[in-house]
Structures are given as C-alpha cells and as structure tokens.
Design a protein around this motif. Structure first.
Motif, PDB file in Angstrom:
ATOM      1  N   UNK A 334       0.833  -1.202   0.000  1.00  0.00           N
ATOM      2  CA  UNK A 334       0.000   0.000   0.000  1.00  0.00           C
ATOM      3  C   UNK A 334       0.870   1.256   0.000  1.00  0.00           C
ATOM      4  N   UNK A 335       0.438   2.317  -0.681  1.00  0.00           N
ATOM      5  CA  UNK A 335       1.162   3.589  -0.569  1.00  0.00           C
ATOM      6  C   UNK A 335       1.178   4.048   0.884  1.00  0.00           C
ATOM      7  N   UNK A 336       2.255   4.684   1.296  1.00  0.00           N
ATOM      8  CA  UNK A 336       2.361   5.116   2.685  1.00  0.00           C
ATOM      9  C   UNK A 336       1.325   6.192   3.023  1.00  0.00           C
ATOM     10  N   UNK A 337       0.802   6.837   2.006  1.00  0.00           N
ATOM     11  CA  UNK A 337      -0.197   7.888   2.242  1.00  0.00           C
ATOM     12  C   UNK A 337      -1.622   7.356   2.170  1.00  0.00           C
ATOM     13  N   UNK A 338      -1.795   6.052   1.946  1.00  0.00           N
ATOM     14  CA  UNK A 338      -3.138   5.487   1.788  1.00  0.00           C
ATOM     15  C   UNK A 338      -3.931   5.622   3.087  1.00  0.00           C
ATOM     16  N   UNK A 339      -5.213   5.947   2.960  1.00  0.00           N
ATOM     17  CA  UNK A 339      -6.107   6.094   4.105  1.00  0.00           C
ATOM     18  C   UNK A 339      -7.128   4.960   4.100  1.00  0.00           C
ATOM     19  N   UNK A 340      -7.945   4.904   5.148  1.00  0.00           N
ATOM     20  CA  UNK A 340      -9.005   3.894   5.213  1.00  0.00           C
ATOM     21  C   UNK A 340      -9.952   4.035   4.040  1.00  0.00           C
ATOM     22  N   UNK A 341     -10.283   5.279   3.703  1.00  0.00           N
ATOM     23  CA  UNK A 341     -11.201   5.514   2.585  1.00  0.00           C
ATOM     24  C   UNK A 341     -10.591   5.034   1.271  1.00  0.00           C
ATOM     25  N   UNK A 342      -9.267   5.230   1.097  1.00  0.00           N
ATOM     26  CA  UNK A 342      -8.615   4.777  -0.135  1.00  0.00           C
ATOM     27  C   UNK A 342      -8.706   3.256  -0.280  1.00  0.00           C
ATOM     28  N   UNK A 343      -8.484   2.530   0.821  1.00  0.00           N
ATOM     29  CA  UNK A 343      -8.527   1.073   0.762  1.00  0.00           C
ATOM     30  C   UNK A 343      -9.949   0.586   0.512  1.00  0.00           C
ATOM     31  N   UNK A 344     -10.926   1.188   1.187  1.00  0.00           N
ATOM     32  CA  UNK A 344     -12.323   0.794   0.971  1.00  0.00           C
ATOM     33  C   UNK A 344     -12.741   1.070  -0.464  1.00  0.00           C
ATOM     34  N   UNK A 345     -12.283   2.195  -1.012  1.00  0.00           N
ATOM     35  CA  UNK A 345     -12.594   2.504  -2.407  1.00  0.00           C
ATOM     36  C   UNK A 345     -11.924   1.540  -3.363  1.00  0.00           C
ATOM     37  N   UNK A 346     -10.703   1.108  -3.027  1.00  0.00           N
ATOM     38  CA  UNK A 346      -9.989   0.139  -3.864  1.00  0.00           C
ATOM     39  C   UNK A 346     -10.731  -1.197  -3.899  1.00  0.00           C
ATOM     40  N   UNK A 347     -11.248  -1.637  -2.754  1.00  0.00           N
ATOM     41  CA  UNK A 347     -11.951  -2.922  -2.695  1.00  0.00           C
ATOM     42  C   UNK A 347     -13.306  -2.847  -3.387  1.00  0.00           C
ATOM     43  N   UNK A 348     -13.990  -1.721  -3.269  1.00  0.00           N
ATOM     44  CA  UNK A 348     -15.241  -1.538  -3.986  1.00  0.00           C
ATOM     45  C   UNK A 348     -16.436  -2.180  -3.314  1.00  0.00           C
ATOM     46  N   UNK A 349     -17.619  -1.947  -3.851  1.00  0.00           N
ATOM     47  CA  UNK A 349     -18.866  -2.456  -3.248  1.00  0.00           C
ATOM     48  C   UNK A 349     -19.051  -3.963  -3.406  1.00  0.00           C
ATOM     49  N   UNK A 350     -18.331  -4.588  -4.337  1.00  0.00           N
ATOM     50  CA  UNK A 350     -18.519  -6.025  -4.561  1.00  0.00           C
ATOM     51  C   UNK A 350     -17.883  -6.878  -3.465  1.00  0.00           C
ATOM     52  N   UNK A 351     -17.047  -6.283  -2.639  1.00  0.00           N
ATOM     53  CA  UNK A 351     -16.459  -7.032  -1.518  1.00  0.00           C
ATOM     54  C   UNK A 351     -16.481  -6.148  -0.278  1.00  0.00           C
ATOM     55  N   UNK A 352     -17.649  -5.980   0.331  1.00  0.00           N
ATOM     56  CA  UNK A 352     -17.780  -5.118   1.516  1.00  0.00           C
ATOM     57  C   UNK A 352     -16.973  -5.648   2.698  1.00  0.00           C
ATOM     58  N   UNK A 353     -16.327  -4.731   3.398  1.00  0.00           N
ATOM     59  CA  UNK A 353     -15.507  -5.068   4.554  1.00  0.00           C
ATOM     60  C   UNK A 353     -16.390  -5.159   5.786  1.00  0.00           C
TER      61      UNK A 353
END
Length: 706
Positions: A334-353
């Motif tokens: 992961x980029x060192x600047x990645x946030x929780x929102x960035x990771x959730x957006x990367x995973x997308x709605x098809x795989x909800x955390x």
C-alpha cells in the motif's frame, strides 16, 4: 437424524485397502468395506445387518488387507464409489429406523480411526460432504472402559479383548470379515445395557464442522502435548487449507499459526494446536500425508513455540480479531499515504468489509509510520474471493498484493513491526586495532622462508597452522601472501623468521608437508630475495629474474612503491582505507615516534572483526609509508635524523590508478602525468634504487603525485 441422546445406535465397521487395526488410515489408503447394523437402545432389538463393498480409485490391495479381509480387486471393481455407498447407507438406515419405530440415531464405532482418520479425510480429498451423522459418534472402547474401569486401557483394547473380558464366546472364523466384528460389537453393547452395568450412551465424540479463527494471548497456557509442526506446506496455503488437511481432527480455536521468515513471507511451516493430546497423537499419524501433490511432514512441537508465533499482546489486534468466523485478507504494498477511505474505495462495493473501517487494520512501526501492509476482514468466502481478484491492481501508483491470511499471521506481523527499534541497529563495526610500526626485511641474511604450492583457498590461519610450533619464531607482521596480476592467491607466500637458524629448521621440518590435500614446498631465502619476488620478479633454480617493469608497480595500494632497505611503516598505514588513497592531500602532521612492535597474530577475541589485510597485506609486503601520511619535508627530515630510519619526503599524496589497460607500461604512465613530475634525486640518500630504475626517473625532473 441424530440427537445428543439418541433412541438407537448404528454400529459401524470399515476397512481400507491398506493398514488394519491400530494403523487404520495412517497410509492414506481408501475405504473398501462398510458393515453396519441398527440397535434399538430401549427395546434391545436390531435391524438388518448390511455389508457394502466400496470401489476405490486405486484397486491395488495390500497383502495384509487381502489376507485379513479376503477381498480381491476383481470383486471391488464391480462395487459403487464411496459417495453413492454413503447415500445408500443413509437410505437403508432410515428404512430400518422406521421398522423399529425410532427417529434418531448415533454412530458407534470400534475406536475413532474409522471416522476421524478414514471417512473425513477421504471425503475431503474427493470433495463431497459427509452427512451430519458422521460428525457425532460413540467410541465403543471408551464407553466400555467407563462401564468396566478395570478393563485394559482404551488404546490397548480390541473387539476381541472386550468380548473376552465379559466372557462372550465368539468364533471369528465362522463369519465373513466385517460381519463378525459388527455382531460382536452389538453383543458387547447389549452386555453394557444390562442391569448390572446400566450403561447410558449420553456423551458422544464430536467432529468440528469447520475451523474457528480467533486471537491468542501470550499469557494463555498452551499444553505442549497438543501442538504439532507441519512442514512442507505450499506457500499459498491458508489456515483453512491446513484445517482441511487435518479434517476429522478437532483443532483449537485460532489453533493454526502459519510461520513467517525473516522477510515476513511464509516459509512453508505451520504450528497447529489441537483440543487435546489424543487429537494431537492422531495428527502425528498423518506424517507424510499429501496436500495436493506435496507430502506434509508432521512433528511434535511445544506450547512455547506456538505462543511465540501466534501469541500477541496488542489490544488493537485483539479487538480486530474478536469478530469470529471472518475471512482475513492481507494487503501488501500500500502507498504510505493510503487512508481507510482509499482502501475501501480500492476494494469496492462487490467485496464489503466487515464493519466498514473497523474491519481494516493498518500495520505501523512503533513511531506510527505506515509499513505498507494492512489486514481486512470479510464476512464470507464470496466477498474474500472478490477481493483476491484485485491482486496486483493499482492503488495510486503502486500495485497491491492480496493474500489469504490468518489470525496468527496478523499477530506475527504486528509483533515483528512493533518490536522493530526506531533506530535500526547497525552491524558490529570493525575493531580499529592499530598495529605499531614494523620493518621490512632486507639484506642477504637468509632469515626468510618461501612457501610454494599453497592451496588457492589457503588463508593466514591455514599457514599458521601449517607452521605449527614454529609460529612463535615468526617476526611481527612477517607473513606475506603473494597475489597474481588478477589479485588472487598465487599459491606462494613468504615468512620472515627471527633468525636464519630458525628459517633453516622450518624449511627442513615443513618441506613437502601436507596442507589440506596438497603438499607444500618450503625453501630458505633472504629478505632481498623475498622483496625481489614480491615486486614482480621470479626466484627459481636459475637464479633471480628481474620484474617485468623497470620500477615496482604502485598498485594495488598495499604494494611497496620502491625497493627499500628497512623502511619504517607507521601504524596509521596498517588500517588504510582504499578511499583515502583517492582523496585530497591531508593536513600536514609530524610523524610520531614508533612504539614497540606487537605480535604478528591478532588477539583471538578480535579475529571475528579483523580485516586480515590490516595485518597481512599482500604483495609485496605490509603497507608502506609512501603517500599515506603527508608531512612537510622539514618534519620528515627531522624525524628521519632522529630515528636514523630512511623515510620518504611527502609534499603530496599517493595516487592509485584503476582501470589501466593490461599492456600499459611505465612510459605511458609517465606520459599521463607529464607536467607533474618529482625530482628522483631527492631520494638518493633515502632509497636504494638500482641503475635501471634511476635511469627511468632521471627525466623529466619534476615529479609531484597529487
């Protein structure tokens, strides 16, 4: 159907194509025979006795199997496969229960091997599900020992021994294989149900449906008799894959700990913790069973090893792992600047955390800096599979790796990063041992020896060992290795002894003595001959041959620049660094007085850190003063007159030339430095030059090395 307190039992017996008895299932052979009969616990009536052959994928039978069972590959080839036999098994039991007026039942077997070591592993490998009745059963041996405490230990019991204990008269030869076993087991059960024993079947053995994940605290007590180490696992295997390998055995909650190497990657090993020692012992019987095409080694391990891998102390990790039955995915890169929102957006709605942001755990250093790793929780396998499809997709400017993970891996990764010091520990530095000055041998006194034919791998230690007791007679810093033009050992070395008598004795004693797998020739020689060879000349039976060049070469930096007569070498030169030879001129400083000499061999405690070139520089001799320490001519002259030792005036510094063509001669080097010349006449009183060397230095006049 089954129940915790069933109306009836189904007495079940089975055999495989391989081992029989206590080793049943230990060789991974397939099931080939099932025999069963329903027993009504209340009316003490029995249903029809059924016997069914099972067609195995491999029809080859072991000698023991054919001898005991009487079955043949031809007979088995006409049977049904296991999944169809089990369907018939369920249908026939249902019919028998209706005839007896019962609705529930529990299996009863002779020991646990048939259920745990045969049926569950085989069904798992063949990818079909067993019905619920195979997840609960009674172990007749345990129930018998409960009713008859004075009988043999559970592990030593057999159907025959139990029958003999209660006085049942049976003849095994009168019945077919499997039929006698079931009939005898039914008779034993009726004896246990009698008013004398009044046995009640109320506490069945259970098989876990699935492996349960969960955290493990370092303060938790782990019995060493419940832990095994599995080795040879595929690197991509998960905790669920390992649980599947041990299908039929009950693994403790959070009991699978995948081991990581120093780089944080899986090393093919795992520690597995079972609910009790009995399950662990059964797991050890799966040594060298297969996971796919790989065989897995299974060994005993300890509770300490398990806690070291799986145990944790972080409350944050414990809270993250407190959500049970979750699928864990590890994200790496992961980029060192990645946030929780960035990771959730990367995973997308098809795989909800699971839990949104609460289902994400970033791995950080103790000072809060991100490491690029994170763990994600998913509530089901489908969501996890959708996430794994994003493996190596781009987030920001980096591709992200996604892997299955485990609770133990979360603990390991967090423990490793949290224990990382904020300031990395530097490697142990080289001990700056500065040897005092020493002199270079010269003259015609034959107080040196030459070693010829050394193994190319021989080092200083090997030479000293070769010399034996004579090492005590070696002059300080008197071992000199000879290198070839490529800077590699030539097989020759020179050693300065304290006297010519000692040199003679060494030559006589060590000549043609073996070093490793080679014999070494040892000759007595003089210091003059030694220096001549070290500067490029040859010494053989025909006498001395001059060096290939007019002057001794100036490279590598450990070589003497000129042939000298007892030139003093200052201590600072012994620990020179190559970079120093290319730097600018140093600040002038006076030469210090020479302290007493030290032994040629470094202290034992310092050898691990010593650079041998500091003590035993190779051709021609130990580092010289030429160009190492700059000093004004007046200071050098004063020091020379005070010590009566020839030294070189140093208006500049020595230059080391690298990358010269192999055919470069002295004329090309002089031409290269044209305009920066030094008058060689100033050396006449300090250095013994031969006529050939002096003729080359006579012109041009000004020579200054910068």
């Amino acid at each position: 159907m089954t129940a915790s307190h069933s109306d009836s039992l189904v007495v079940l017996f089975g055999a495989t194509a391989g081992a029989y008895g206590a080793k049943l299932g230990s060789d991974e052979r397939e099931l080939i025979l099932l025999v069963w009969q329903v027993v009504d616990l209340h009316s003490k009536k029995v249903g029809t006795l059924h016997k069914s052959l099972v067609k195995a994928d491999n029809l080859e039978l072991s000698d023991q199997c054919q001898e005991v069972s009487g079955l043949t590959p031809e007979g088995l080839s006409k049977a049904e496969p296991l999944d169809r036999v089990l369907q018939q098994f369920s249908q026939l039991i249902s019919s028998d229960l209706k005839l007896l007026g019962r609705s529930s039942y529990t299996l009863c077997t002779d020991g646990q091997l048939l259920i745990r070591q045969v049926l569950h592993p085989e069904a798992s490998k063949k990818n079909f599900l067993l019905s619920d009745c195979f997840y609960s059963f009674y172990d007749l041996r345990k129930e018998f020992h409960t009713c008859y405490p004075n009988s043999a230990p559970v592990k030593d019991q057999t159907i025959k021994s139990m029958a003999d204990y209660i006085g049942l008269e049976t003849d095994e030869t009168e019945e077919d294989f499997g039929v006698w076993q079931v009939k005898t087991m039914v008779a034993i059960i009726f004896s246990m149900l009698s008013e004398t024993c009044n046995c009640r079947f109320t506490d069945p053995e259970t098989v876990k449906y699935k492996y349960e994940t969960g955290p493990c605290s370092k303060s938790e007590a782990v019995d060493s008799e419940t832990v095994i180490r599995a080795r040879g696992l595929p690197w991509q295997s998960s905790d669920q894959d390992i649980a599947r390998f041990f299908k039929g055995l009950n693994i403790a909650k959070g009991g699978v700990a995948l081991c990581l190497n120093a780089q944080g990657r899986r090393n093919g090993e795992a520690l597995v913790r079972f609910v009790n020692p009995e399950q662990r012992d059964l797991a050890l019987e799966r040594h060298k069973h297969h996971m796919g095409s790989r065989y897995i080694e299974v060994y005993k391990a300890t509770g300490e090893e398990f806690l070291k891998i799986a145990g944790g102390t972080s409350n944050e990790v414990a809270q993250f792992l407190s959500k049970e039955n979750q699928v864990i995915i590890r994200m790496r890169g992961l980029p060192f600047t990645a946030t929780l929102e960035d990771v959730l957006g990367f995973l997308g709605p098809e795989c909800p955390v699971t839990g949104g942001k609460e289902g994400l755990l970033f791995v950080k250093y103790p000072d809060g800096r991100p490491t690029g790793d994170a763990f994600v929780l998913f509530s089901c396998e489908e969501y996890a599979q959708n996430a794994l499809k994003k493996h190596k997709e781009i987030l920001g400017k980096r591709y992200i790796e996604l892997f299955r993970s485990t609770a133990a891996e979360v603990q390991q990764v967090l423990n490793r990063y949290l224990s990382t010091p904020l300031i990395p520990t530097l490697p142990t530095p080289i001990i700056p041992v500065i040897p005092p000055p020493y002199t270079i041998a010269a003259g015609s006194i034959r107080d040196c020896v030459r070693l010829r034919g050394l193994p190319y791998t021989a080092g200083i230690d090997d030479i000293l060992e070769f010399m034996g007791d004579a090492t005590a007679d070696i002059k300080p810093h008197g071992v000199h290795m000879v290198l070839n033009q490529q800077g590699r050992p030539s097989g020759d070395a020179f050693i300065q002894m304290k006297s010519s008598d000692r040199a003679f004795l060494v030559a006589q004693k060590c000549h043609k003595k073996m070093m490793k797998d080679r014999y070494v020739e040892v000759f007595q020689c003089s210091g003059e001959e030694m220096n001549f060879v070290l500067m490029g000349g040859t010494l053989n039976r025909s006498g001395l041959s001059p060096p290939p060049c007019k002057l001794p070469c100036l490279s590598p930096p450990a070589y003497a620049a000129f042939q000298t007569a007892a030139a003093v070498i200052p201590a600072e030169a012994a620990l020179y660094q190559p970079q120093a030879l290319l730097s600018t001129t140093r600040t002038p400083q006076a030469s210090a007085a020479a302290p007493p000499t030290v032994t040629y061999y470094p202290a034992q405690a310092a050898q691990l850190y010593m650079n041998y070139t500091a003590y035993y520089p190779s051709p021609p001799v130990s580092p010289t003063t030429v160009g190492y320490i700059a000093a004004p001519p007046a200071a050098v002259a004063a020091a020379a007159s005070a010590t009566h030792t020839p030294m070189l005036p140093q208006p500049g510094a020595l230059v080391r030339m690298q990358g010269l063509p192999y055919n470069t001669g002295m004329k090309e080097i002089l031409s290269f430095f044209q305009g920066y010349q030094y008058a060689p006449d100033d050396y006449n009183g300090l250095i013994q030059l031969n006529d050939q060397a002096r003729s080359v230095l006579q012109a041009p006049k000004e020579w200054v090395c910068l």
